[in-house]
Design a protein around this motif. Structure first.
Motif, PDB file in Angstrom:
ATOM      1  N   VAL A 115      12.342   0.349  -3.499  1.00 26.94           N
ATOM      2  CA  VAL A 115      12.951   0.127  -4.809  1.00 26.94           C
ATOM      3  C   VAL A 115      14.284   0.854  -4.859  1.00 26.94           C
ATOM      4  CG1 VAL A 115      12.660   0.414  -7.299  1.00 26.94           C
ATOM      5  CG2 VAL A 115      10.640   0.103  -5.835  1.00 26.94           C
ATOM      6  N   GLY A 116      15.337   0.145  -5.247  1.00 22.71           N
ATOM      7  CA  GLY A 116      16.641   0.779  -5.376  1.00 22.71           C
ATOM      8  C   GLY A 116      17.567  -0.003  -6.280  1.00 22.71           C
ATOM      9  N   VAL A 161       0.796  -1.223   0.000  1.00 26.54           N
ATOM     10  CA  VAL A 161       0.000   0.000   0.000  1.00 26.54           C
ATOM     11  C   VAL A 161       0.835   1.283   0.000  1.00 26.54           C
ATOM     12  CG1 VAL A 161      -1.981  -1.149   1.048  1.00 26.54           C
ATOM     13  CG2 VAL A 161      -0.301  -0.013   2.519  1.00 26.54           C
ATOM     14  N   ALA A 162       2.149   1.135   0.121  1.00 23.19           N
ATOM     15  CA  ALA A 162       3.048   2.291   0.059  1.00 23.19           C
ATOM     16  C   ALA A 162       4.334   1.845  -0.624  1.00 23.19           C
ATOM     17  CB  ALA A 162       3.349   2.832   1.455  1.00 23.19           C
ATOM     18  N   ILE A 163       4.998   2.802  -1.284  1.00 27.52           N
ATOM     19  CA  ILE A 163       6.224   2.467  -2.012  1.00 27.52           C
ATOM     20  C   ILE A 163       7.204   3.625  -1.899  1.00 27.52           C
ATOM     21  CG2 ILE A 163       5.335   3.317  -4.229  1.00 27.52           C
ATOM     22  CD1 ILE A 163       6.782   0.833  -5.526  1.00 27.52           C
ATOM     23  N   ALA A 164       8.467   3.279  -1.740  1.00 30.91           N
ATOM     24  CA  ALA A 164       9.521   4.295  -1.657  1.00 30.91           C
ATOM     25  C   ALA A 164      10.647   3.893  -2.589  1.00 30.91           C
ATOM     26  CB  ALA A 164      10.030   4.435  -0.226  1.00 30.91           C
ATOM     27  N   PHE A 165      11.381   4.901  -3.030  1.00 28.33           N
ATOM     28  CA  PHE A 165      12.439   4.709  -4.014  1.00 28.33           C
ATOM     29  C   PHE A 165      13.726   5.359  -3.562  1.00 28.33           C
ATOM     30  CE2 PHE A 165       8.515   4.516  -6.331  1.00 28.33           C
ATOM     31  CZ  PHE A 165       8.729   3.638  -7.376  1.00 28.33           C
ATOM     32  N   THR A 225      16.606  -2.720  -8.991  1.00 27.85           N
ATOM     33  CA  THR A 225      16.689  -2.402 -10.414  1.00 27.85           C
ATOM     34  C   THR A 225      18.105  -2.720 -10.883  1.00 27.85           C
ATOM     35  OG1 THR A 225      17.225  -0.082  -9.961  1.00 27.85           O
ATOM     36  CG2 THR A 225      14.907  -0.620 -10.286  1.00 27.85           C
ATOM     37  N   LYS A 226      18.224  -3.564 -11.916  1.00 25.14           N
ATOM     38  CA  LYS A 226      19.541  -3.994 -12.399  1.00 25.14           C
ATOM     39  C   LYS A 226      20.265  -2.923 -13.202  1.00 25.14           C
ATOM     40  CE  LYS A 226      18.440  -7.579 -14.798  1.00 25.14           C
ATOM     41  NZ  LYS A 226      18.529  -8.796 -15.601  1.00 25.14           N
ATOM     42  N   ASP A 227      19.518  -2.189 -14.013  1.00 27.28           N
ATOM     43  CA  ASP A 227      20.142  -1.196 -14.889  1.00 27.28           C
ATOM     44  C   ASP A 227      20.170   0.158 -14.189  1.00 27.28           C
ATOM     45  OD1 ASP A 227      20.194  -3.235 -16.714  1.00 27.28           O
ATOM     46  OD2 ASP A 227      18.684  -2.370 -18.051  1.00 27.28           O
ATOM     47  N   VAL A 228      21.313   0.827 -14.245  1.00 25.96           N
ATOM     48  CA  VAL A 228      21.419   2.167 -13.673  1.00 25.96           C
ATOM     49  C   VAL A 228      21.264   3.198 -14.785  1.00 25.96           C
ATOM     50  CG1 VAL A 228      22.870   1.423 -11.745  1.00 25.96           C
ATOM     51  CG2 VAL A 228      23.947   2.257 -13.834  1.00 25.96           C
ATOM     52  N   VAL A 229      20.852   4.400 -14.405  1.00 23.25           N
ATOM     53  CA  VAL A 229      20.693   5.478 -15.378  1.00 23.25           C
ATOM     54  C   VAL A 229      22.048   5.794 -16.000  1.00 23.25           C
ATOM     55  CG1 VAL A 229      20.065   7.912 -15.656  1.00 23.25           C
ATOM     56  CG2 VAL A 229      18.632   6.391 -14.268  1.00 23.25           C
ATOM     57  N   ARG A 241      20.964  -0.552  -5.519  1.00 22.34           N
ATOM     58  CA  ARG A 241      22.138  -1.090  -4.818  1.00 22.34           C
ATOM     59  C   ARG A 241      21.708  -2.105  -3.759  1.00 22.34           C
ATOM     60  NH1 ARG A 241      26.199   1.294  -7.843  1.00 22.34           N
ATOM     61  NH2 ARG A 241      25.922   3.529  -7.916  1.00 22.34           N
ATOM     62  N   ALA A 242      22.270  -3.300  -3.840  1.00 18.16           N
ATOM     63  CA  ALA A 242      21.922  -4.340  -2.876  1.00 18.16           C
ATOM     64  C   ALA A 242      22.415  -3.988  -1.473  1.00 18.16           C
ATOM     65  CB  ALA A 242      22.492  -5.686  -3.319  1.00 18.16           C
ATOM     66  N   LEU A 243      23.630  -3.454  -1.360  1.00 20.39           N
ATOM     67  CA  LEU A 243      24.222  -3.217  -0.039  1.00 20.39           C
ATOM     68  C   LEU A 243      23.583  -2.050   0.702  1.00 20.39           C
ATOM     69  CD1 LEU A 243      26.281  -4.295   1.941  1.00 20.39           C
ATOM     70  CD2 LEU A 243      28.002  -2.846   0.881  1.00 20.39           C
ATOM     71  N   THR A 244      23.003  -1.110  -0.003  1.00 24.37           N
ATOM     72  CA  THR A 244      22.327  -0.019   0.699  1.00 24.37           C
ATOM     73  C   THR A 244      20.814  -0.160   0.590  1.00 24.37           C
ATOM     74  OG1 THR A 244      22.609   1.410  -1.248  1.00 24.37           O
ATOM     75  CG2 THR A 244      24.205   1.655   0.549  1.00 24.37           C
ATOM     76  N   ASP A 245      20.276  -0.198  -0.605  1.00 23.27           N
ATOM     77  CA  ASP A 245      18.831  -0.149  -0.799  1.00 23.27           C
ATOM     78  C   ASP A 245      18.121  -1.438  -0.376  1.00 23.27           C
ATOM     79  OD1 ASP A 245      19.166   2.423  -1.888  1.00 23.27           O
ATOM     80  OD2 ASP A 245      19.561   1.573  -3.874  1.00 23.27           O
ATOM     81  N   VAL A 246      18.605  -2.578  -0.831  1.00 22.91           N
ATOM     82  CA  VAL A 246      17.959  -3.839  -0.477  1.00 22.91           C
ATOM     83  C   VAL A 246      18.119  -4.099   1.021  1.00 22.91           C
ATOM     84  CG1 VAL A 246      17.958  -6.344  -0.827  1.00 22.91           C
ATOM     85  CG2 VAL A 246      18.157  -4.811  -2.794  1.00 22.91           C
ATOM     86  N   VAL A 247      19.301  -3.870   1.552  1.00 24.67           N
ATOM     87  CA  VAL A 247      19.508  -4.074   2.991  1.00 24.67           C
ATOM     88  C   VAL A 247      18.624  -3.119   3.797  1.00 24.67           C
ATOM     89  CG1 VAL A 247      21.193  -3.983   4.887  1.00 24.67           C
ATOM     90  CG2 VAL A 247      21.820  -5.051   2.705  1.00 24.67           C
ATOM     91  N   PHE A 248      18.488  -1.870   3.340  1.00 21.44           N
ATOM     92  CA  PHE A 248      17.612  -0.897   3.995  1.00 21.44           C
ATOM     93  C   PHE A 248      16.205  -1.464   4.148  1.00 21.44           C
ATOM     94  CE2 PHE A 248      14.470   2.548   3.395  1.00 21.44           C
ATOM     95  CZ  PHE A 248      14.795   3.400   4.444  1.00 21.44           C
ATOM     96  N   GLY A 249      15.629  -1.957   3.052  1.00 18.85           N
ATOM     97  CA  GLY A 249      14.288  -2.525   3.112  1.00 18.85           C
ATOM     98  C   GLY A 249      14.234  -3.814   3.914  1.00 18.85           C
TER      99      GLY A 249
END
Length: 190
Positions: A141-142, A46-50, A162-166, A144-152
């Motif tokens: 959603v992020g 019901v909520a999403i952050a990036f 997300t595998k592809d970076v801008v 980086r595994a070490l910061t974003d995935v671990v954060f969640g």
């Protein structure tokens, strides 16, 4: 703008050594265009952050990466005011007078979390922002595994990598070196 030293990130890496599963995302997509926001919402998210840098914008930028325009609109249509951005640049003490956070809010039309602890720490600040929504009902959603995935993962959120970076152009060199983790295969739409 350059990010300051992230002591919490270094300390959290020791926690990841003990529990490497913290870095394993629930869903892996090419980029935000592959996220099925309607399906996530139907499934109870019901909520999403990036994360911002390289997930929505170029590093330290404030404009949405143009190919993401339709996906970003779909996300905002589905989640309305339950969308936020958590960045290790915008909204942190590195962001003098919240200039980048304010520019992002104006450009992307969503709230940028003001927070003192950098990812992968500080998940409680995001949950406080989503006032009463349980962590299991929040997606993060992020790129980086070490910061974003671990954060969640630290808080029990659904994590989407997300595998592809801008672009890596202009990105923090240490973030590039530490953040590269390969997740290959066909993961389908979120």
């Amino acid at each position: 703008m350059v990010q300051s030293f992230n002591l919490q990130g270094i300390l959290q890496s020791f926690r990841v050594m003990v529990s490497p599963r913290l870095m394993v995302p629930h869903i892996v997509v090419r980029d935000i265009r592959d996220i099925n926001f309607e399906q996530l919402h139907k499934a109870g998210i019901v909520a999403i952050a990036f994360d911002k840098d390289n997930c929505l914008t170029r590093p330290y930028g404030h404009d949405l990466h143009p190919p993401f325009k339709d996906a970003w609109k779909r996300c905002r249509d589905v989640y309305k005011d339950q969308v936020a951005i958590v960045s290790n640049s915008a909204g942190t003490p590195d962001d003098k007078d919240d200039q980048l956070a304010k520019a992002l809010e104006s450009s992307l039309q969503v709230h940028v979390l003001r927070h003192k602890e950098k990812k992968p720490s500080g998940g409680q600040e995001l949950l406080k922002h989503f006032d009463g929504i349980k962590a299991a009902k929040v997606a993060f959603v992020g790129d980086r595994a070490l910061t974003d995935v671990v954060f969640g993962s630290n808080e029990g959120m659904l994590t989407i990598l997300t595998k592809d970076v801008v672009t890596e152009e202009g990105d923090n060199p240490m973030a590039i070196r530490v953040g590269v983790i390969s997740f290959d295969g066909d993961y389908g739409n979120g």
